[in-house]
Motif scaffolding. Structure first.
Motif, short mmCIF file in Angstrom:
data_model
loop_
_atom_site.label_atom_id
_atom_site.label_comp_id
_atom_site.label_asym_id
_atom_site.label_seq_id
_atom_site.Cartn_x
_atom_site.Cartn_y
_atom_site.Cartn_z
N ASP A 1 -6.24 -2.67 -6.69
CA ASP A 1 -5.69 -3.00 -5.38
C ASP A 1 -6.54 -4.09 -4.74
O ASP A 1 -7.62 -3.84 -4.21
CB ASP A 1 -5.67 -1.74 -4.50
CG ASP A 1 -5.06 -1.99 -3.13
OD1 ASP A 1 -4.42 -3.05 -2.96
OD2 ASP A 1 -5.22 -1.14 -2.25
N ASP B 1 0.47 4.75 -1.95
CA ASP B 1 0.50 6.04 -1.26
C ASP B 1 1.50 6.98 -1.93
O ASP B 1 1.24 8.18 -2.11
CB ASP B 1 0.89 5.85 0.22
CG ASP B 1 -0.22 5.21 1.03
OD1 ASP B 1 -1.39 5.30 0.61
OD2 ASP B 1 0.09 4.61 2.07
N SER C 1 0.82 -1.21 0.00
CA SER C 1 0.00 0.00 0.00
C SER C 1 0.86 1.26 0.00
O SER C 1 0.41 2.32 -0.45
CB SER C 1 -0.93 0.01 1.21
OG SER C 1 -0.17 0.04 2.41
N GLY D 1 -9.72 0.41 -5.82
CA GLY D 1 -9.27 -0.20 -4.58
C GLY D 1 -10.11 -1.37 -4.15
O GLY D 1 -11.18 -1.66 -4.68
#
Length: 549
Positions: A453, A40, A36, A129
């Motif tokens: 994701d 980011d 992650s 996501g």
């Protein structure tokens, strides 16, 4: 296409440079390894709102650089031109976050705001996501999804809604003003008539008050002024001075000039005396009035002051207040015509809005049919050939985006009734519905890097393989990055990275390694077997990889 992602001192990454390619790029690793963090970092350089503090502990600043290839006709080129930034086949994005929280951004070495980065990011990257399916559970977001699929431009109807709202507000205000004015109509008409009859003038109160005091004092002072006038008259000082001048004139010849100066002084005194007499006479004339005049003056003065108290204004403001009341009365008299004009404006604004809303409803119903057909084509390869996805478009209350309520319904088994997604679909089914929907939404996208994701969460086995194959097919025409825990999906990747943690000194750092074919076997075996990788798991991994060739 995202070609390079360079990260320096961000969270638990010290130095990391990743070079991506087209096709399906997969990132795997144990939970908590830092997958992650890559997202980011990418979100940071794209201007997305994310973590407030990203600088690695002990560093003075964190920095992320992203390099994208920009093919001809890429929509980012228009944004760059509008911002006055040089356009090339490569796009360099750089963003720094200092330890004290200051953020600085560059595009092609040109300082820009985060807003410019976000505007560019909309044309460069789409992030889907693992929690995106929550949006599918909320019908409030379904209309926006359908509008995105139909590429409906909502700006005209939003402007029409705003114009309609302004017209409605103006109409309500006009009605309220007219209603209040009409409730006071009798009072207004009486007051306007009363003020018009009196016709007060600015400054009149002070003038009348001055004249009144003068008249009132005239009776007391007139007798004294009259006696003074007599004393100055021919029977008084003037006569005596003229007698003296006459007597001196008779003796002047014998005085050898001694009387010239006294006689000149007397002549000057007579002139001054005449001016005094004129002033006294004028005062007497001014004080000469008819007592009835004082009575009339007092009546008008008292009437002006009484009206001023009645309307709670100063006497000097009474004339202006009269004009204001007259305007209010005129507004009542012309209110019906004015209200009719505002009602006509409201009707025109509503007609424009209704017309646009009707057009958008037609577009949405047509798009709903097309979306349902597209979803049917996408669900079959995802092992959901019996599932039925339907987009229901129904009338709703008017709003800034039209008058339609949109809801996605599904039936996951043949012959089963359709129902809302949140009541019908399981977790794994939701993920597949979401993937199918995202594929439909991005089918016409060009030059956009799509990031998924953990879109495959909740599925395994043949279903996970089907999800991976759909992602791989999607990657045939676009760059796709997938963060996954599924070995079936990982085996389908054209490029494979493993995210791992390592301890350096007393610091835990995250690293990303590109896996050649031999090391992919070990990583997929780990994903199959867990902590203890067995030979059977390695063989299963080889079978998975071989099946994708």
């Amino acid at each position: 296409m995202l070609r390079v992602l360079d990260i320096r001192d961000v969270l638990i990454i010290d130095r990391l440079t990743l070079e991506f390619s087209g096709g399906l790029n997969v990132l795997t690793g144990e939970t908590g390894a830092g997958k992650s963090i890559l997202l980011d970092a990418l979100g940071f350089v794209l201007g997305w709102r994310g973590r407030a503090e990203i600088v690695r502990a002990g560093a003075t600043q964190g920095e992320v650089v992203a390099i994208f290839d920009l093919p001809a006709e890429h929509p980012a080129r228009a944004i760059l031109q509008e911002a006055g930034i040089a356009v090339d086949d490569e796009l360099f994005l750089r963003r720094i976050n200092t330890v004290d929280g200051r953020k600085t951004s560059w595009v092609n070495d040109r300082r820009v705001t985060a807003d410019v980065l976000r505007e560019l990011s909309d044309t460069l990257v789409e992030l889907h996501g693992q929690h995106d399916d929550r949006g599918l559970l909320n019908p409030r977001g379904h209309r926006a999804v359908l509008d995105q699929f139909a590429r409906i431009d909502l700006s005209p109807i939003r402007a029409a809604w705003e114009a309609r709202a302004h017209a409605a507000a103006a109409l309500n205000a006009a009605r309220e003003v007219l209603a209040r004015a009409q409730s006071d109509e009798d009072f207004l008409r009486h007051s306007v008539a009363e003020l018009e009859k009196l016709a007060p003038k600015q400054g009149e109160d002070a003038e009348l008050d001055s004249r009144r005091r003068l008249m009132q004092g005239a009776v007391k002072v007139r007798a004294d002024i009259t006696r003074a006038a007599t004393a100055l008259s021919n029977e008084g000082a003037e006569g005596a001075m003229r007698d003296a001048l006459r007597w001196l004139d008779g003796a002047a010849d014998s005085s050898e000039g001694r009387l010239d100066l006294p006689m000149a002084a007397l002549n000057r005194a007579l002139i001054e005396l005449g001016e005094a007499q004129a002033g006294v006479d004028a005062t007497l004339t001014a004080l000469d009035f008819n007592p009835a005049d004082l009575e009339m003056l007092e009546e008008r003065l008292f009437a002006i002051r009484a009206l001023a108290r009645k309307h709670n204004v100063l006497p000097d403001h009474l004339a202006g207040h009269a004009e204001t009341l007259a305007l209010k009365l005129a507004a009542i008299d012309g209110g019906a015509a004015g209200l009719a004009r505002i009602e006509a404006e409201m009707a025109r604004a509503d007609s424009v809005y209704q017309s646009l809303a009707a057009q958008i409803s037609v577009q949405r119903r047509s798009a709903a049919t097309a979306l349902d057909a597209a979803m049917a084509g996408e669900l079959a390869p995802l092992k959901m050939e019996r599932a039925v996805f339907a987009t229901a478009v129904a009338p709703s209350d008017p709003g800034p985006e039209g008058m339609d309520h949109v809801q996605f319904t599904v039936a996951t088994n043949l012959g089963a009734p359709a129902g809302p997604l949140n009541k019908i679909a399981s977790g794994g089914e939701l993920s597949r519905f979401l993937l199918a929907l995202k594929v439909c939404l991005t089918a016409q996208a060009r030059g956009v890097t799509m990031i998924f994701d953990e879109i495959d969460r909740g599925v395994g086995g043949a279903t996970a393989d089907a999800v991976g194959r759909r992602l791989a097919a999607l990657a045939d025409e676009a760059q796709v990055l997938v963060v996954t825990h599924s070995p079936q999906v990982a085996a389908l990747g054209a490029h494979h990275w493993r995210v791992e943690k390592r301890v350096v000194g007393e610091q835990t750092l995250s690293n990303v390694l590109y896996l050649p074919p031999a090391e992919r076997v070990e990583e997929i075996a780990r994903m199959l077997a867990g902590e203890q990788v067995t030979d059977a798991a390695r063989e299963a991994a080889r079978v998975l990889l071989a099946a994708q060739d």
